[in-house]
Design an enzyme around this catalytic site. Sequence first.
Site, mmCIF file in Angstrom:
data_model
loop_
_atom_site.group_PDB
_atom_site.id
_atom_site.type_symbol
_atom_site.label_atom_id
_atom_site.label_comp_id
_atom_site.label_asym_id
_atom_site.label_seq_id
_atom_site.Cartn_x
_atom_site.Cartn_y
_atom_site.Cartn_z
ATOM 1 N N LYS A 103 0.830 -1.194 0.000
ATOM 2 C CA LYS A 103 0.000 0.000 0.000
ATOM 3 C C LYS A 103 0.869 1.251 0.000
ATOM 4 O O LYS A 103 2.039 1.141 0.358
ATOM 5 C CB LYS A 103 -0.945 -0.003 1.219
ATOM 6 N N LYS A 163 -0.837 -8.129 12.354
ATOM 7 C CA LYS A 163 -0.412 -7.983 13.760
ATOM 8 C C LYS A 163 -1.245 -8.919 14.627
ATOM 9 O O LYS A 163 -2.462 -9.016 14.459
ATOM 10 C CB LYS A 163 -0.591 -6.530 14.224
ATOM 11 N N HIS A 197 -4.374 1.483 7.210
ATOM 12 C CA HIS A 197 -4.280 0.852 8.534
ATOM 13 C C HIS A 197 -5.424 1.264 9.463
ATOM 14 O O HIS A 197 -6.053 0.414 10.104
ATOM 15 C CB HIS A 197 -2.965 1.215 9.227
HETATM 16 C C1 BG6 Z 1 3.639 1.984 7.204
HETATM 17 C C2 BG6 Z 1 3.737 3.457 6.910
HETATM 18 O O1 BG6 Z 1 2.633 1.393 6.428
HETATM 19 O O2 BG6 Z 1 3.328 1.792 8.583
HETATM 20 C C3 BG6 Z 1 4.782 4.095 7.780
HETATM 21 O O3 BG6 Z 1 4.061 3.635 5.542
HETATM 22 C C4 BG6 Z 1 4.533 3.799 9.242
HETATM 23 O O4 BG6 Z 1 4.830 5.500 7.572
HETATM 24 C C5 BG6 Z 1 4.324 2.310 9.457
HETATM 25 O O5 BG6 Z 1 5.642 4.242 9.993
HETATM 26 C C6 BG6 Z 1 3.872 2.026 10.877
HETATM 27 O O6 BG6 Z 1 3.843 0.647 11.080
HETATM 28 P P1 BG6 Z 1 4.084 0.056 12.532
HETATM 29 O O7 BG6 Z 1 3.812 -1.404 12.372
HETATM 30 O O8 BG6 Z 1 5.500 0.368 12.876
HETATM 31 O O9 BG6 Z 1 3.112 0.765 13.418
#
Ligand code: BG6
Length: 489
Positions: A156, A190, A248
Amino acid sequence: MTASPPDLALPACDITVFGGTGDLALRKLLPGLYEREREGQLHADTRVVAVSRHRLDDAGYRELVADALHDHVPADRLEAGPLHRLTRRLHHLELDATRPDDWDRLHAVLKEHPATTDDRIRIFYLAVHSELFGPVCGRLADLGLATPESRVVLEKPIGTDLASSHLVNDAVGSVFEERQIFRIDHYLGKESVQNLLVTRFANTFLEPIWNSRWVDHVQITVSETLGVAGRGDYYDRAGALRDMVQNHLLQMLCLVAMEPPTYVGGDAHDAVRDEKLKVLRALAPLTGRDVDRLTVRGQYTTYGEEIGRPSTTETFVALRAEVQNWRWAGVPFYLRTGKRLARHESTIEVVFKEPPHAMFPHSEGTTTPNRLTVRMQPDEGMQLHLTAKHPGPGGIRLHPVSLDLSYADAFEHRSPDAYERLLLDIMRGIPTLFMRRDEVEAAWTWVEPILEQWQSSAVEPVRYHPGSTGPAAATTLLAREGRTWQETR
Ligand code: BG6
């Protein structure tokens, strides 16, 4: 979500990673594969062919990956045996998409194994910008490399708005069928996000109160302490709404809000995705003046300095959404995400209503609304916040307490990184945890009017200090309705 037994044998795969020397490959994909190698799950004949524009031979790439694994795999898990086995599987090809000879070399490497049957699966992992998805898939088709058993994995965001996501999905869809397309949203991999489904649907106590009658509001927060280090070019074109909210945060909202699917796991790959889609389609559109009222765009004060130029891209978003259906009408879903904030923390807070009648008017202390916290980061777990009686004679004293479930304590098991789980599902061909085309497009449909209004009103993002909790306007967004963000556990 899927109920695949952990020892389900994986087929032999040729995993071609476009963007094989990039941040994602080195930080997430290769460490994920290493962990599966360590568990002895990878088929002996699986190969990884990394493709990039770097001039590197196999030996050079193996060295690069070994260094990355030292950086990204905990020292107590890094062992010579699996490290050696994994690096032996790795190959690197320099590929400039405009040079036919480079594609011929990829063709030659993959054709070493015919892959005409499903005893060897070709996986094309596109860890590159989505503008390249269509052209890369087109070349794979021209060269006859995309067989009916092949799978393509897309990172994505898919496109930058609804129209571009249609184009990307059409281009990929002209080569691969939907069942072959795995659109990654790593939040779905997750453990705690999957456990949210199990908590909701493998227990009975929550379902009767999981609705507008008993839930006051929901908060979903992904707060990061890091800036955009090393990803400025991508990030500055994307911004927080496209980078985090469109995927997300909306996916988490879906898992909180969706109706119980008929089944989770087995062959019912679409049951969960069908329910998530209904939620996305039930989101009340945010348009025009509502966008100004119900969204907050922020940028940390040192962002321009960090990326080396002035910019109006947002690094923080807070907004108020509503799901217009029988279960959720009138319940606000507050979403918030930002970079360079005070805390590294991802949580879902389901805040219940106050008791309907104050039964302890003469007691010390007050009731605090019940709240279920699902903590995804940094330490996965769940808390149920209650009001209890403080022990001791002399009347009733009300006191907030919590039932605390820490995964690390409850299960003596390392919590795998999301990519480990997702890579396994790709190799096994289980698409439940991946976004379907209609979901991605429904998410863009909802997000796009927000982007348009921000653009047409030309309002600059409000500044916030690195290390703070974000712009004050985000606090006001809730305060106007008599609510506050849950900042502490
Ligand atoms: C990614 C984003 O999809 O998710 C990033 O592109 C972000 O900008 C990251 O830092 C966060 O993922 P997590 O798992 O570290 O919360």
